[in-house]
Design a protein around this motif. Structure first.
Motif, PDB file in Angstrom:
ATOM      1  N   ILE A 170     -26.726 -26.347  70.611  1.00 59.55           N
ATOM      2  CA  ILE A 170     -26.195 -27.446  69.806  1.00 59.55           C
ATOM      3  C   ILE A 170     -24.867 -26.946  69.242  1.00 59.55           C
ATOM      4  N   ASP A 171     -23.773 -27.635  69.582  1.00 64.68           N
ATOM      5  CA  ASP A 171     -22.455 -27.249  69.076  1.00 64.68           C
ATOM      6  C   ASP A 171     -22.265 -27.815  67.682  1.00 64.68           C
ATOM      7  N   VAL A 172     -21.875 -26.931  66.759  1.00 61.38           N
ATOM      8  CA  VAL A 172     -21.708 -27.299  65.360  1.00 61.38           C
ATOM      9  C   VAL A 172     -20.338 -26.832  64.880  1.00 61.38           C
ATOM     10  N   ALA A 173     -19.604 -27.711  64.213  1.00 60.73           N
ATOM     11  CA  ALA A 173     -18.324 -27.347  63.594  1.00 60.73           C
ATOM     12  C   ALA A 173     -18.606 -27.013  62.134  1.00 60.73           C
ATOM     13  N   VAL A 174     -18.126 -25.842  61.699  1.00 61.86           N
ATOM     14  CA  VAL A 174     -18.409 -25.350  60.353  1.00 61.86           C
ATOM     15  C   VAL A 174     -17.098 -25.070  59.627  1.00 61.86           C
ATOM     16  N   GLY A 175     -17.015 -25.496  58.375  1.00 61.15           N
ATOM     17  CA  GLY A 175     -15.820 -25.263  57.571  1.00 61.15           C
ATOM     18  C   GLY A 175     -16.088 -24.311  56.423  1.00 61.15           C
ATOM     19  N   GLU A 227     -16.094 -34.759  71.767  1.00 60.81           N
ATOM     20  CA  GLU A 227     -15.292 -34.586  70.556  1.00 60.81           C
ATOM     21  C   GLU A 227     -14.737 -33.165  70.488  1.00 60.81           C
ATOM     22  N   ALA A 228     -13.486 -33.029  70.095  1.00 65.50           N
ATOM     23  CA  ALA A 228     -12.889 -31.701  69.905  1.00 65.50           C
ATOM     24  C   ALA A 228     -13.502 -31.068  68.662  1.00 65.50           C
ATOM     25  N   HIS A 229     -13.656 -29.754  68.675  1.00 63.19           N
ATOM     26  CA  HIS A 229     -14.287 -29.047  67.551  1.00 63.19           C
ATOM     27  C   HIS A 229     -13.564 -29.313  66.235  1.00 63.19           C
ATOM     28  N   GLU A 230     -12.241 -29.253  66.274  1.00 67.40           N
ATOM     29  CA  GLU A 230     -11.457 -29.455  65.054  1.00 67.40           C
ATOM     30  C   GLU A 230     -11.595 -30.894  64.538  1.00 67.40           C
ATOM     31  N   ALA A 231     -11.680 -31.852  65.456  1.00 71.83           N
ATOM     32  CA  ALA A 231     -11.871 -33.254  65.065  1.00 71.83           C
ATOM     33  C   ALA A 231     -13.251 -33.429  64.429  1.00 71.83           C
ATOM     34  N   ALA A 232     -14.255 -32.768  65.010  1.00 74.45           N
ATOM     35  CA  ALA A 232     -15.614 -32.832  64.452  1.00 74.45           C
ATOM     36  C   ALA A 232     -15.630 -32.237  63.050  1.00 74.45           C
ATOM     37  N   LEU A 233     -14.906 -31.136  62.875  1.00 75.80           N
ATOM     38  CA  LEU A 233     -14.838 -30.490  61.564  1.00 75.80           C
ATOM     39  C   LEU A 233     -14.268 -31.465  60.526  1.00 75.80           C
ATOM     40  N   GLY A 234     -13.154 -32.082  60.846  1.00 77.80           N
ATOM     41  CA  GLY A 234     -12.533 -33.033  59.923  1.00 77.80           C
ATOM     42  C   GLY A 234     -13.464 -34.177  59.576  1.00 77.80           C
ATOM     43  N   ARG A 235     -14.131 -34.727  60.579  1.00 75.66           N
ATOM     44  CA  ARG A 235     -15.059 -35.842  60.363  1.00 75.66           C
ATOM     45  C   ARG A 235     -16.236 -35.406  59.494  1.00 75.66           C
ATOM     46  N   GLU A 236     -16.827 -34.266  59.829  1.00 77.35           N
ATOM     47  CA  GLU A 236     -18.001 -33.795  59.091  1.00 77.35           C
ATOM     48  C   GLU A 236     -17.664 -33.447  57.635  1.00 77.35           C
ATOM     49  N   LEU A 237     -16.513 -32.807  57.409  1.00 79.35           N
ATOM     50  CA  LEU A 237     -16.150 -32.453  56.034  1.00 79.35           C
ATOM     51  C   LEU A 237     -15.872 -33.699  55.198  1.00 79.35           C
ATOM     52  N   GLN A 238     -15.314 -34.723  55.842  1.00 80.90           N
ATOM     53  CA  GLN A 238     -15.084 -35.975  55.120  1.00 80.90           C
ATOM     54  C   GLN A 238     -16.428 -36.625  54.762  1.00 80.90           C
ATOM     55  N   GLU A 239     -17.383 -36.625  55.720  1.00 85.19           N
ATOM     56  CA  GLU A 239     -18.697 -37.224  55.480  1.00 85.19           C
ATOM     57  C   GLU A 239     -19.515 -36.425  54.465  1.00 85.19           C
ATOM     58  N   PRO A 253      -9.213 -21.227  63.262  1.00 87.93           N
ATOM     59  CA  PRO A 253     -10.468 -20.648  63.741  1.00 87.93           C
ATOM     60  C   PRO A 253     -10.750 -19.296  63.083  1.00 87.93           C
ATOM     61  N   LEU A 254     -12.013 -19.072  62.720  1.00 88.44           N
ATOM     62  CA  LEU A 254     -12.441 -17.805  62.148  1.00 88.44           C
ATOM     63  C   LEU A 254     -13.301 -17.034  63.140  1.00 88.44           C
ATOM     64  N   ASP A 261     -36.671 -21.877  67.615  1.00 93.03           N
ATOM     65  CA  ASP A 261     -36.976 -23.293  67.834  1.00 93.03           C
ATOM     66  C   ASP A 261     -35.734 -24.104  68.199  1.00 93.03           C
ATOM     67  N   LYS A 262     -34.545 -23.526  68.003  1.00 94.92           N
ATOM     68  CA  LYS A 262     -33.302 -24.177  68.438  1.00 94.92           C
ATOM     69  C   LYS A 262     -32.189 -23.145  68.526  1.00 94.92           C
ATOM     70  N   CYS A 263     -31.229 -23.444  69.399  1.00 97.75           N
ATOM     71  CA  CYS A 263     -30.070 -22.564  69.583  1.00 97.75           C
ATOM     72  C   CYS A 263     -28.826 -23.308  69.118  1.00 97.75           C
ATOM     73  N   VAL A 264     -28.002 -22.623  68.342  1.00 96.17           N
ATOM     74  CA  VAL A 264     -26.777 -23.242  67.844  1.00 96.17           C
ATOM     75  C   VAL A 264     -25.567 -22.421  68.265  1.00 96.17           C
ATOM     76  N   ARG A 265     -24.469 -23.126  68.469  1.00 98.76           N
ATOM     77  CA  ARG A 265     -23.171 -22.491  68.726  1.00 98.76           C
ATOM     78  C   ARG A 265     -22.263 -22.977  67.612  1.00 98.76           C
ATOM     79  N   LEU A 266     -21.942 -22.065  66.683  1.00 92.68           N
ATOM     80  CA  LEU A 266     -21.152 -22.422  65.514  1.00 92.68           C
ATOM     81  C   LEU A 266     -19.674 -22.147  65.771  1.00 92.68           C
ATOM     82  N   HIS A 267     -18.869 -23.179  65.650  1.00 91.25           N
ATOM     83  CA  HIS A 267     -17.416 -23.076  65.771  1.00 91.25           C
ATOM     84  C   HIS A 267     -16.899 -23.096  64.338  1.00 91.25           C
TER      85      HIS A 267
END
Length: 132
Positions: free
Chosen positions: A4-9, A43-55, A66-67, A76-82
């Motif tokens: 699961i791709d996740v954008a993190v700020g 969705e681009a990772h950076e676009a997802a980040l902007g959307r998620e932080l606004q929400e 990028p960090l 029980d689940k695998c994540v890929r944190l951007h």
């Protein structure tokens, strides 16, 4: 295994970062986390980040970089944190979805307070601070 791709700020201001408390009924509930969320199909990772932080925390990102990218298997689940550092934003972070949030001094980041996948974020953040 499907990731699961996740954008993190990592929102930074004055040697502090803004963190949110995961709801107790969610995966890794009751732990603090850096805000973010799932990247939607195409969705681009950076676009997802902007959307998620606004929400999630009601800010508009004006500068991020990028960090680190982390893949973590919780069993029980695998994540890929951007993960991005967010040093420019409009608004004041707040728990826009009703979740508690707070500013936390970087020196007070404790592995045990965060999901296991976040440990590498804390390490990368500390390494970044040392370089400055």
């Amino acid at each position: 295994m499907k990731y699961i791709d996740v954008a993190v700020g990592v929102i930074l201001r004055d040697n502090q970062t803004y963190v949110c408390l995961r709801a107790s009924d969610k995966h890794q509930g009751g732990k603090w986390e850096f805000p973010g969320g799932k990247v939607e199909e195409g969705e681009a990772h950076e676009a997802a980040l902007g959307r998620e932080l606004q929400e999630e925390v009601a800010i508009v990102t004006t500068f991020c970089e990028p960090l680190i990218m982390i893949e973590h298997d919780y069993g029980d689940k695998c994540v890929r944190l951007h993960v991005y550092t967010v040093t420019g934003f409009d608004g004041e972070p707040t728990g826009a979805e009703g979740q508690p949030g707070k500013w936390l001094a970087l020196d007070n980041l404790n592995y045990d307070d965060f999901p296991a996948a976040n440990r590498e974020i804390i390490d990368a953040l500390m390494a970044r601070q040392v370089k400055r």
